[in-house]
Design a protein around this motif. Structure first.
Motif, PDB file in Angstrom:
ATOM      1  N   GLY A 107       6.125   6.401  -2.139  1.00 35.92           N
ATOM      2  CA  GLY A 107       5.825   6.961  -3.458  1.00 35.92           C
ATOM      3  C   GLY A 107       5.183   5.955  -4.394  1.00 35.92           C
ATOM      4  N   GLU A 108       4.543   6.492  -5.427  1.00 35.00           N
ATOM      5  CA  GLU A 108       3.868   5.632  -6.410  1.00 35.00           C
ATOM      6  C   GLU A 108       4.831   4.728  -7.155  1.00 35.00           C
ATOM      7  OE1 GLU A 108       0.956   7.204  -9.105  1.00 35.00           O
ATOM      8  OE2 GLU A 108       0.213   8.587  -7.571  1.00 35.00           O
ATOM      9  N   ASP A 109       6.043   5.224  -7.454  1.00 27.73           N
ATOM     10  CA  ASP A 109       7.009   4.399  -8.190  1.00 27.73           C
ATOM     11  C   ASP A 109       7.431   3.178  -7.372  1.00 27.73           C
ATOM     12  OD1 ASP A 109       8.301   6.185  -6.420  1.00 27.73           O
ATOM     13  OD2 ASP A 109      10.174   6.108  -7.551  1.00 27.73           O
ATOM     14  N   VAL A 110       7.613   3.367  -6.076  1.00 30.98           N
ATOM     15  CA  VAL A 110       8.001   2.244  -5.212  1.00 30.98           C
ATOM     16  C   VAL A 110       6.809   1.293  -5.046  1.00 30.98           C
ATOM     17  CG1 VAL A 110       8.977   1.587  -2.983  1.00 30.98           C
ATOM     18  CG2 VAL A 110       9.690   3.716  -4.061  1.00 30.98           C
ATOM     19  N   LEU A 111       5.610   1.841  -4.915  1.00 24.66           N
ATOM     20  CA  LEU A 111       4.418   1.001  -4.841  1.00 24.66           C
ATOM     21  C   LEU A 111       4.282   0.152  -6.102  1.00 24.66           C
ATOM     22  CD1 LEU A 111       1.773   0.080  -3.523  1.00 24.66           C
ATOM     23  CD2 LEU A 111       0.658   2.075  -4.569  1.00 24.66           C
TER      24      LEU A 111
ATOM     25  N   VAL B 213       0.847  -1.191   0.000  1.00 28.29           N
ATOM     26  CA  VAL B 213       0.000   0.000   0.000  1.00 28.29           C
ATOM     27  C   VAL B 213       0.882   1.240   0.000  1.00 28.29           C
ATOM     28  CG1 VAL B 213      -1.873  -1.170   1.247  1.00 28.29           C
ATOM     29  CG2 VAL B 213      -0.181   0.155   2.530  1.00 28.29           C
ATOM     30  N   GLN B 214       0.332   2.332  -0.478  1.00 28.96           N
ATOM     31  CA  GLN B 214       1.025   3.609  -0.369  1.00 28.96           C
ATOM     32  C   GLN B 214       0.524   4.278   0.903  1.00 28.96           C
ATOM     33  OE1 GLN B 214       0.740   6.038  -3.844  1.00 28.96           O
ATOM     34  NE2 GLN B 214       1.954   7.686  -2.980  1.00 28.96           N
ATOM     35  N   GLY B 215       1.439   4.820   1.700  1.00 30.76           N
ATOM     36  CA  GLY B 215       0.985   5.465   2.916  1.00 30.76           C
ATOM     37  C   GLY B 215       2.111   5.812   3.856  1.00 30.76           C
TER      38      GLY B 215
END
Length: 171
Positions: A156-160, A6-8
């Motif tokens: 971040g979105e890239d890591v997610l 999850v992103q958070g």
């Protein structure tokens, strides 16, 4: 074991334990480490200082993990682990995998059943997020114990995306 990404914000996770991508001094720092120390309050630093005075006078070695209380965090435990720093020549994926498995061993030892991890060593320690994701997912999937949920909490979105891909690829 259920594994999710999850992103958070890892400091707000309602889990038994969160994993801190710590530096070996255990005295806080930037990124995830600093955020966890700030959110946990001064009791975390005091407990880490006591660990340095007693069990870990030379600091926590790369790939090993140690628990502390969660203090002001929703999580009961913080499990500190030191990731390998690619900029210092620590490029062995087995060292990175050890961070995840040793943290899970500690979680098991303190009876934590739900654990949140950051992307250990991605970012300032120079590891590519996709490589971290592959190593992390493989290490967690290969570990056996009583932990019921591993949640990768990513900034971040890239890591997610990298972790989502690694989870889908390993399924």
């Amino acid at each position: 074991m259920r594994i999710e990404a999850v992103q958070g914000d890892i400091t707000s996770q309602d889990v038994d334990a969160i994993v801190n991508a710590a530096n070996s001094s255990l005295m806080g720092g930037g990124g995830v480490d600093g955020a966890i120390h700030r959110a946990a309050g001064p009791g975390l630093l005091e407990e880490c200082m006591e660990l340095r005075r007693t069990e870990l006078p030379d600091g926590l070695p790369v790939g090993q993990s140690v628990p502390t209380a969660g203090h002001d965090l929703p999580a009961r435990w913080v499990i500190h682990t030191v990731g390998p720093n690619r900029h210092r020549g620590e490029t062995d994926p087995a060292l990175l995998a050890a961070c995840f498995t040793s943290a899970l061993d500690v979680a098991d030892a303190v009876s934590a059943r739900t654990v949140a991890f950051p992307a250990i060593s991605a970012g300032v320690y120079g590891w590519d997020p996709a490589e971290v994701a592959r190593v992390a997912v493989d290490a967690v999937r290969g570990w056996s114990g009583d932990v019921e949920l591993v949640r990768f909490v990513l900034f971040g979105e890239d890591v997610l995306r990298a972790f989502t891909f690694a989870l889908d690829d390993a399924a």
